[in-house]
Design an enzyme around this catalytic site. Sequence first.
Site, short mmCIF file in Angstrom:
data_model
loop_
_atom_site.label_atom_id
_atom_site.label_comp_id
_atom_site.label_asym_id
_atom_site.label_seq_id
_atom_site.Cartn_x
_atom_site.Cartn_y
_atom_site.Cartn_z
N LYS A 154 -1.67 -10.47 -52.62
CA LYS A 154 -2.86 -10.87 -51.87
C LYS A 154 -3.76 -9.65 -51.66
O LYS A 154 -3.44 -8.77 -50.88
CB LYS A 154 -2.50 -11.45 -50.50
CG LYS A 154 -3.67 -12.19 -49.89
CD LYS A 154 -3.81 -12.05 -48.39
CE LYS A 154 -4.39 -10.76 -47.92
NZ LYS A 154 -5.83 -10.57 -48.21
N GLY A 207 -1.68 -1.24 -45.12
CA GLY A 207 -2.85 -1.53 -44.29
C GLY A 207 -2.70 -0.85 -42.94
O GLY A 207 -1.99 0.14 -42.81
N GLU A 220 -1.58 -1.79 -36.90
CA GLU A 220 -1.63 -2.99 -36.06
C GLU A 220 -1.23 -4.24 -36.86
O GLU A 220 -0.37 -5.02 -36.43
CB GLU A 220 -3.07 -3.12 -35.54
CG GLU A 220 -3.29 -4.18 -34.53
CD GLU A 220 -4.79 -4.41 -34.31
OE1 GLU A 220 -5.60 -3.55 -34.69
OE2 GLU A 220 -5.12 -5.48 -33.79
N GLY A 258 0.35 -4.24 -39.68
CA GLY A 258 1.71 -4.02 -40.16
C GLY A 258 2.75 -4.53 -39.17
O GLY A 258 3.77 -5.13 -39.55
N GLU A 274 3.40 0.43 -45.45
CA GLU A 274 2.67 1.70 -45.60
C GLU A 274 1.47 1.58 -44.69
O GLU A 274 0.56 0.80 -44.96
CB GLU A 274 2.19 1.87 -47.05
CG GLU A 274 3.28 1.85 -48.09
CD GLU A 274 4.07 3.13 -48.13
OE1 GLU A 274 3.73 4.09 -47.40
OE2 GLU A 274 5.04 3.18 -48.90
N CYS A 313 -5.36 6.68 -46.22
CA CYS A 313 -4.43 6.81 -45.10
C CYS A 313 -3.79 8.20 -45.06
O CYS A 313 -3.43 8.69 -43.99
CB CYS A 313 -3.36 5.76 -45.22
SG CYS A 313 -2.69 5.75 -46.88
N GLU A 349 -6.78 6.83 -35.87
CA GLU A 349 -7.24 6.88 -37.25
C GLU A 349 -8.69 6.44 -37.33
O GLU A 349 -9.02 5.33 -36.91
CB GLU A 349 -6.36 5.97 -38.10
CG GLU A 349 -6.67 6.10 -39.56
CD GLU A 349 -5.66 5.36 -40.41
OE1 GLU A 349 -5.48 4.17 -40.15
OE2 GLU A 349 -5.07 5.98 -41.32
#
Length: 505
Positions: free
Chosen positions: A180, A233, A236, A238, A255, A289, A390
């Site tokens: 996806k 991604g 939150e 995750g 990740e 990231c 982040e």
Amino acid sequence: MTGIPHYPMYIDGRWRDASSSLEVRDPATNELVATVAQGDVTVADEAVAAAKAAHACGVWRMTPPDERARILDAIADNLAARFDELTALQVRENGATARSAGAFLLGYSIAHLKYFASLARSYAFEESGLLIEAPTLAAGVLRREPVGVCAGIVPWNFPLLLAVWKLGPALAAGNTIVLKPDDQTPLTLLELARAADEVGLPAGVLNVVTGPGQVVGARLAEHPDVRKVAFTGSTEVGKTVMRAAAGNVKKVTLELGGKGANIVCDDADLDLAVDGTLFGFLLMCGQACESGTRLLLHESIHDEFVRRLVARASTLVVGNPMDPTTDIGPLISAKQKARVEKYIALGQEAGCKVAFQGTVPAEAGLADGHWVAPTILTGATNDMRVAREEIFGPVLVVIKCADDAEAVAIANDSEYGLSAGVWSADNERALAIARELESGTVWINDWHMVNAMFPFGGMKQSGLGRELGPRALDEYTEQKFVHVDMTNDRAKRVYAVVVSAAATA
Ligand code: NAD
């Protein structure tokens, strides 16, 4: 909308359209690049059913690993044959500069698919003849079997590459997968499906469902027939995926975010470290990231380093990402631009000084793009939100430190632990620092160099499990131990502790 391509989804070896569409827009111009079928829960279920049927019938898991490797190689070769076309598509899809799209997104995707093919050839799928001498003479077989249907949920910053990190090990190990993409960047994943289709990957082994994350992604994460979910991604989302995966105790790889600490020691080659620092926080306009977003400078070199950093930053070109001379492109969306601008303001409110702010392109055609100028904030402390959260944009915060021990303490004072770096002329000193850092990757005198032969992933809230590296297939296999009795002697059997040998004689 004549001339605008339309992409259906790829399910069970067929192209499947939907009644509604998503728009993919070029982040540099806001022009419409393509429309894409919009999937939903029903389509996600169809894709999982196709993947489940393909797994059950054995069309892929019973294909010998060498043949699976040949097909993965062929997918990589197909992508390589369309390198320029796909690089341009990647630039238009997510605003990566042509240079980074070619070298990182396409180049790494092709090389890493080939690495996973090599793992399929060398992986120990079955180790037999293990002799067990106690409590009875037996042979053992250790098998590593595919888990079944996997789901790969992929973000917008490196869509093709991060899809390859999921599809590659899943297929090398004999699983089937549903991918996806993020709804802003589905095109390169659909081209990956096209490549797989063209080289003869059996129907149902790879499926791509497009659509909103909260609908399609959420359904895949909770689906009872999905046995493994790999997610890249935000931290939150995750956590949401991990909670959803608990419903049927899926295997999970995450990740997530990062706040990479970039430590420049007082003995570093300053010009090298300046270039590396800029590369470290500006690749993909800071939307990576593993970026080095906290610059930890020894007091003795702070002022001189900032002076050189600002001078070098002012030579960088922000502009049309398709132009090979461009260094920095746009952000993915208006939403991301607003988020980054909010953080720049927050930094200033907290007392940071804007030591550098670049320019954004003014030329016609780029006016509607999502531009934020590269920004260097000095005078930061590690308790500020700009140092803890982040930002995911071209923003560097600079923090002073007194010595190596303080640099390590500041670096580790973060909920994240994905990446870190050390610049020093003394490898022993840099390695000593690296050993203390709570980070899945540490670069010494470099940044962003991901090597397929080594695992990539995060400590703490940056993730769970690892992608890449020689053990990558472990995350996509179940271990099965098969015990084969070798005695054929009822009297010696250990179950005599319950059923006596005499009674059964
Ligand atoms: P995101 O978490 O919003 O989206 C990632 C993916 O998850 C997308 O495909 C999205 O559609 C999907 N999604 C959204 N909600 C979902 C839900 N409820 N259930 C299942 N799937 C859902 O992240 P983003 O905005 O695409 O990317 C930015 C963030 O991702 C940053 O924090 C960044 O650090 C992180 N990131 C991490 C890595 C890594 O390797 N660790 C790589 C890229 C991005």
